[in-house]
Design a protein around this motif. Structure first.
Motif, PDB file in Angstrom:
ATOM      1  N   ASP A  65      -1.923  -2.073   1.648  1.00  0.00           N
ATOM      2  CA  ASP A  65      -1.267  -1.664   0.408  1.00  0.00           C
ATOM      3  C   ASP A  65       0.228  -1.911   0.437  1.00  0.00           C
ATOM      4  OD1 ASP A  65      -0.409   0.163   2.224  1.00  0.00           O
ATOM      5  OD2 ASP A  65      -1.178   1.926   1.181  1.00  0.00           O
ATOM      6  N   GLY A  66       0.753  -2.560   1.519  1.00  0.00           N
ATOM      7  CA  GLY A  66       2.168  -2.891   1.608  1.00  0.00           C
ATOM      8  C   GLY A  66       2.970  -1.889   2.386  1.00  0.00           C
ATOM      9  N   THR A  67       2.379  -0.769   2.812  1.00  0.00           N
ATOM     10  CA  THR A  67       3.104   0.214   3.604  1.00  0.00           C
ATOM     11  C   THR A  67       3.410  -0.393   4.965  1.00  0.00           C
ATOM     12  OG1 THR A  67       1.970   2.022   2.478  1.00  0.00           O
ATOM     13  CG2 THR A  67       3.038   2.515   4.579  1.00  0.00           C
ATOM     14  N   GLY A  68       4.694  -0.325   5.379  1.00  0.00           N
ATOM     15  CA  GLY A  68       5.078  -0.945   6.636  1.00  0.00           C
ATOM     16  C   GLY A  68       5.958  -0.062   7.459  1.00  0.00           C
ATOM     17  N   THR A  69       6.121  -0.442   8.700  1.00  0.00           N
ATOM     18  CA  THR A  69       6.931   0.352   9.618  1.00  0.00           C
ATOM     19  C   THR A  69       8.397   0.300   9.252  1.00  0.00           C
ATOM     20  OG1 THR A  69       7.032  -1.565  11.083  1.00  0.00           O
ATOM     21  CG2 THR A  69       5.334   0.093  11.530  1.00  0.00           C
ATOM     22  N   TRP A  70       8.848  -0.808   8.620  1.00  0.00           N
ATOM     23  CA  TRP A  70      10.271  -0.965   8.288  1.00  0.00           C
ATOM     24  C   TRP A  70      10.505  -0.952   6.780  1.00  0.00           C
ATOM     25  CZ3 TRP A  70      12.144   0.048  12.724  1.00  0.00           C
ATOM     26  CH2 TRP A  70      11.571  -0.462  13.894  1.00  0.00           C
ATOM     27  N   GLY A  71       9.535  -0.461   6.035  1.00  0.00           N
ATOM     28  CA  GLY A  71       9.682  -0.368   4.592  1.00  0.00           C
ATOM     29  C   GLY A  71       8.399  -0.776   3.898  1.00  0.00           C
ATOM     30  N   ASN A  72       8.271  -0.313   2.653  1.00  0.00           N
ATOM     31  CA  ASN A  72       7.070  -0.630   1.891  1.00  0.00           C
ATOM     32  C   ASN A  72       7.248  -1.979   1.183  1.00  0.00           C
ATOM     33  OD1 ASN A  72       5.919   1.821   2.652  1.00  0.00           O
ATOM     34  ND2 ASN A  72       6.820   2.901   0.897  1.00  0.00           N
ATOM     35  N   HIS A  73       6.183  -2.762   1.265  1.00  0.00           N
ATOM     36  CA  HIS A  73       6.199  -4.128   0.717  1.00  0.00           C
ATOM     37  C   HIS A  73       5.177  -4.180  -0.409  1.00  0.00           C
ATOM     38  CE1 HIS A  73       6.772  -8.283   0.333  1.00  0.00           C
ATOM     39  NE2 HIS A  73       6.926  -8.612   1.622  1.00  0.00           N
ATOM     40  N   ALA A  74       5.633  -3.843  -1.648  1.00  0.00           N
ATOM     41  CA  ALA A  74       4.705  -3.745  -2.781  1.00  0.00           C
ATOM     42  C   ALA A  74       4.073  -5.087  -3.137  1.00  0.00           C
ATOM     43  CB  ALA A  74       5.435  -3.171  -3.999  1.00  0.00           C
ATOM     44  N   THR A  75       4.812  -6.194  -2.889  1.00  0.00           N
ATOM     45  CA  THR A  75       4.313  -7.540  -3.275  1.00  0.00           C
ATOM     46  C   THR A  75       3.754  -8.276  -2.066  1.00  0.00           C
ATOM     47  OG1 THR A  75       6.529  -8.456  -2.951  1.00  0.00           O
ATOM     48  CG2 THR A  75       5.952  -7.691  -5.175  1.00  0.00           C
ATOM     49  N   LEU A  76       3.218  -7.518  -1.132  1.00  0.00           N
ATOM     50  CA  LEU A  76       2.712  -8.135   0.094  1.00  0.00           C
ATOM     51  C   LEU A  76       1.687  -9.226  -0.188  1.00  0.00           C
ATOM     52  CD1 LEU A  76       2.452  -8.222   3.198  1.00  0.00           C
ATOM     53  CD2 LEU A  76       0.717  -6.412   2.998  1.00  0.00           C
ATOM     54  N   HIS A  77       0.766  -8.944  -1.097  1.00  0.00           N
ATOM     55  CA  HIS A  77      -0.327  -9.892  -1.357  1.00  0.00           C
ATOM     56  C   HIS A  77       0.160 -11.165  -2.060  1.00  0.00           C
ATOM     57  CE1 HIS A  77      -3.606  -7.159  -0.159  1.00  0.00           C
ATOM     58  NE2 HIS A  77      -2.796  -6.185  -0.585  1.00  0.00           N
ATOM     59  N   GLU A  78       1.400 -11.178  -2.546  1.00  0.00           N
ATOM     60  CA  GLU A  78       1.913 -12.349  -3.243  1.00  0.00           C
ATOM     61  C   GLU A  78       2.771 -13.243  -2.337  1.00  0.00           C
ATOM     62  OE1 GLU A  78       4.056 -10.949  -6.594  1.00  0.00           O
ATOM     63  OE2 GLU A  78       2.335  -9.892  -7.485  1.00  0.00           O
ATOM     64  N   THR A  79       3.071 -12.775  -1.154  1.00  0.00           N
ATOM     65  CA  THR A  79       3.912 -13.585  -0.259  1.00  0.00           C
ATOM     66  C   THR A  79       3.115 -14.770   0.289  1.00  0.00           C
ATOM     67  OG1 THR A  79       3.305 -12.168   1.594  1.00  0.00           O
ATOM     68  CG2 THR A  79       5.336 -11.634   0.396  1.00  0.00           C
ATOM     69  N   ASP A  80       3.836 -15.858   0.548  1.00  0.00           N
ATOM     70  CA  ASP A  80       3.185 -17.089   1.017  1.00  0.00           C
ATOM     71  C   ASP A  80       2.559 -16.898   2.388  1.00  0.00           C
ATOM     72  OD1 ASP A  80       3.942 -18.415  -1.272  1.00  0.00           O
ATOM     73  OD2 ASP A  80       5.785 -19.251  -0.409  1.00  0.00           O
ATOM     74  N   TRP A  81       3.291 -16.249   3.280  1.00  0.00           N
ATOM     75  CA  TRP A  81       2.758 -16.143   4.637  1.00  0.00           C
ATOM     76  C   TRP A  81       1.503 -15.295   4.674  1.00  0.00           C
ATOM     77  CZ3 TRP A  81       2.193 -11.353   6.712  1.00  0.00           C
ATOM     78  CH2 TRP A  81       2.969 -10.313   6.202  1.00  0.00           C
ATOM     79  N   TYR A  82       1.426 -14.252   3.819  1.00  0.00           N
ATOM     80  CA  TYR A  82       0.236 -13.396   3.788  1.00  0.00           C
ATOM     81  C   TYR A  82      -0.943 -14.171   3.199  1.00  0.00           C
ATOM     82  CZ  TYR A  82      -2.697  -9.273   3.096  1.00  0.00           C
ATOM     83  OH  TYR A  82      -3.728  -8.369   3.133  1.00  0.00           O
ATOM     84  N   GLN A  83      -0.690 -14.943   2.146  1.00  0.00           N
ATOM     85  CA  GLN A  83      -1.775 -15.731   1.544  1.00  0.00           C
ATOM     86  C   GLN A  83      -2.269 -16.813   2.513  1.00  0.00           C
ATOM     87  OE1 GLN A  83      -0.335 -17.247  -2.188  1.00  0.00           O
ATOM     88  NE2 GLN A  83      -0.375 -15.239  -3.214  1.00  0.00           N
ATOM     89  N   ASN A  84      -1.343 -17.443   3.216  1.00  0.00           N
ATOM     90  CA  ASN A  84      -1.772 -18.456   4.186  1.00  0.00           C
ATOM     91  C   ASN A  84      -2.640 -17.834   5.280  1.00  0.00           C
ATOM     92  OD1 ASN A  84      -0.480 -20.641   2.968  1.00  0.00           O
ATOM     93  ND2 ASN A  84       1.451 -20.279   4.065  1.00  0.00           N
ATOM     94  N   PHE A  85      -2.310 -16.587   5.653  1.00  0.00           N
ATOM     95  CA  PHE A  85      -3.099 -15.927   6.685  1.00  0.00           C
ATOM     96  C   PHE A  85      -4.473 -15.532   6.165  1.00  0.00           C
ATOM     97  CE2 PHE A  85      -4.449 -11.819   8.515  1.00  0.00           C
ATOM     98  CZ  PHE A  85      -4.753 -12.258   9.799  1.00  0.00           C
ATOM     99  N   THR A  86      -4.501 -14.916   4.978  1.00  0.00           N
ATOM    100  CA  THR A  86      -5.776 -14.403   4.457  1.00  0.00           C
ATOM    101  C   THR A  86      -6.660 -15.515   3.894  1.00  0.00           C
ATOM    102  OG1 THR A  86      -4.683 -13.942   2.340  1.00  0.00           O
ATOM    103  CG2 THR A  86      -4.803 -12.144   3.950  1.00  0.00           C
TER     104      THR A  86
END
Length: 598
Positions: free
Chosen positions: A121-142
């Motif tokens: 859901d974008g919750t992270g150790t160094w801050g919440n990332h609401a647009t996580l699913h839209e980032t290129d690196w996340y899409q390339n991984f998934t």
């Protein structure tokens, strides 16, 4: 003058000096080119291996850190609390513990790696990332299952300093070790500059480009790809289709040839590529070739200058001396004497040749003046001796004809023969000139053939084809009667008839006279012996054998020299044709010279 001494010296000097340099200018760069290619490939592959080991050490360290965080109890506790929906204070306390652990890992890491733990859901150790699913690196991984993502900026890192620097990342799923359910990702970041610095060491020239690409042709690190896309596409297609882990691919684009070195890294789908053009790689070899060719050109110019300088001392005087010798050859001794004093040379050998030539000219003039009149008298004596051989010969044959007719009591024929014989004797006794118009010689032959017709009647046929343009042309006397006599003689030797054909014509600048019969012919051996014999010598030595033909050829040779030629065509039992050819340019000059000798 193509093969003059000057041109030969120029050619030799050019071959000795210029050609070896031209050959070397071709061979040496080619040798260097092959050596440079081999050494470049060897060195590039070696440095690629070093980069591969370095990249593998960094990525291995990233993988170890990621796995270490994954199995850490603090990580698993924070994941469990978030999944169970625990109290915020409890979750925050667990996150703080996780952050402390991650910070400790980063501080102890020599490569300045940082670690982020993110839930789906974008919750992270160094801050919440609401647009996580839209980032290129996340899409390339998934979507593309890329565990190693290309260089990018990550705003959710521990320090602000790292947030503004590009990083590469190793991604692995955040899995609950109890349920094996994935709930997010662990992202291990390492600075892109680590790989970029190592990558730059592989370059060999300013125009050489080195890239770290993934299977899609994307640059894993920062920076723009300057290599033409067509070259990369062709190269990647061959690399992915090949089982080789490293090698060289050659490709062409817009009249430029590219050398593409590659190595498949054990890190994900990364491919290390180093590209350079042949013009850049072989620039020094090409420069060397240009310098050698320039040197060859300078040597060529120096060779020409040297040859001309040499010609001033050797070939120049020798050329003038050769010109003087040419004048001597044509009999122009006065012109040669005028030319010799102007020949100057600093070479003792050439001076000696000039002095010898001067002495030779004087000696030749003395010999010519002494021998000229003697030679004319000798030639005139030979000519008169030949005439003395002809007259008794044909007169004896004619008297035999008259005697034969008298025995047959053919008085009218005897009278006719006497008239014809009288004409022939008047012609032969006219010693005013050794040459006559060809028409008078033809009339003489007509009187002779009329005698033959009276003797042989229907057994002989004599035809004449006289070119009107030839009757006024000068010719020496008594050249036809011996040939006609021989034609009749050899026609009746084995046959009962004689068929004689006489023809004169003007062919270009020559008089052509031919006598043709249908007698027994001449053998090839007889013709060969006749052509190999000097008629001017053998005719005076003859004792009456075959005097007719040899006599005629000898007289013509003595009178006209090289301006006379003849052709004998004969077939056994079919006949013989003798053709006499006299060059018109001689005119009466030769005969006049003979008369002066008289």
């Amino acid at each position: 003058m193509l093969f003059s001494l000057r041109n030969r010296l120029l050619f030799i000097f050019t071959c000795l000096l210029t050609i070896p340099f031209v050959i070397l200018s071709i061979m040496i760069p080619n040798f260097f080119t092959s050596e440079i290619r081999a050494q470049t490939q060897e060195l590039t592959i070696e440095m690629m291996d070093q980069f591969s080991l370095y990249a593998d050490s960094i990525t291995t360290q990233a993988e170890d850190l990621g796995k270490q965080v994954l199995v850490n109890q603090t990580t698993q506790e924070w994941l469990r609390l978030n999944r169970q929906g625990a109290e915020k204070e409890e979750i925050d306390s667990s996150m703080n513990q996780l952050r402390q652990g991650l910070s400790s890992i980063m501080i102890n890491n020599s490569n300045a790696m940082s670690i982020s733990v993110l839930l789906d859901d974008g919750t992270g150790t160094w801050g919440n990332h609401a647009t996580l699913h839209e980032t290129d690196w996340y899409q390339n991984f998934t979507q593309n299952n890329q565990m190693y993502v290309k260089s990018h900026l990550d705003p959710f890192q521990q320090s602000h300093e790292m947030q503004v620097k590009k990083v590469n990342s190793y991604i692995l799923p955040l899995i609950d070790t109890n349920t094996m359910i994935s709930a997010g990702v662990i992202k291990v970041n390492f600075p892109s500059v680590l790989l970029e610095t190592a990558l730059n060491k592989i370059k060999k020239g300013q125009n050489e480009h080195t890239y770290l690409l993934n299977q899609y042709g994307e640059n894993v690190l920062s920076g723009k790809i300057k290599t033409p896309s067509l070259i990369l596409q062709q190269s990647l297609k061959q690399i992915t289709a090949s089982d080789d882990q490293e090698g060289l691919i050659e490709a062409s684009y817009q009249k430029e040839r590219y050398l593409v070195f590659f190595q498949k890294l054990p890190v994900g789908d990364w491919i290390l590529i180093s590209e350079v053009t042949e013009s850049e790689l072989f620039a020094r070899a090409n420069q060397l070739q240009q310098n050698l060719l320039l040197t060859s050109g300078i040597l060529f110019v120096l060779t020409i200058v040297a040859s001309f300088l040499l010609s001033n001392t050797i070939t120049g005087p020798l050329g003038k001396l050769a010109k003087a010798m040419g004048l001597i050859e044509r009999g122009d001794f006065s012109g040669a004497k005028v030319l010799l004093p102007v020949i100057k040379s600093q070479n003792n050998e050439v001076d000696y040749l000039i002095d010898v030539t001067k002495h030779t000219i004087g000696r030749l003039q003395d010999l010519i003046e002494t021998e000229y009149e003697a030679n004319l008298r000798r030639k005139d004596a030979e000519y008169k001796a030949l005439l003395l051989q002809i007259n008794p010969h044909f007169l004896n044959n004619t008297l035999e004809i008259i005697g034969s007719l008298a025995l047959q009591e053919k008085n009218r024929e005897v009278m006719n023969v006497s008239v014809y014989l009288g004409k022939m004797l008047r012609y032969s006794l006219n010693a005013k000139s050794n040459s006559v118009p060809l028409g008078e010689e033809i009339n003489y032959i007509k009187s002779y053939t009329n005698i033959l017709k009276l003797r042989y009647e229907d057994m002989i046929t004599i035809q004449m084809d006289i070119d009107p343009d030839t009757v006024t042309l000068p010719i020496i006397k008594f050249i036809l009667q011996p040939l006609v006599e021989n034609a009749v003689k050899y026609s009746f030797s084995e046959k009962t008839f004689a068929d004689i054909f006489i023809k004169t014509e003007k062919v270009g600048n020559q008089i052509s006279i031919s006598i043709e019969d249908k007698g027994i012919g001449m053998s090839e051996e007889m013709i060969s012996n006749l052509q190999q014999t000097d008629e001017t010598l053998t005719v005076l030595e003859s004792k009456g054998n075959s005097i007719g033909l040899r006599n005629v050829l000898g007289r013509l040779k003595l009178t006209y020299g090289n301006d006379f030629s003849y052709l004998i065509e004969s077939k056994k039992n079919e006949g013989t044709k003798i053709t006499l050819l006299i060059d018109l340019k001689r005119g009466d000059g030769q005969d006049e010279g003979i008369n002066r000798g008289r």
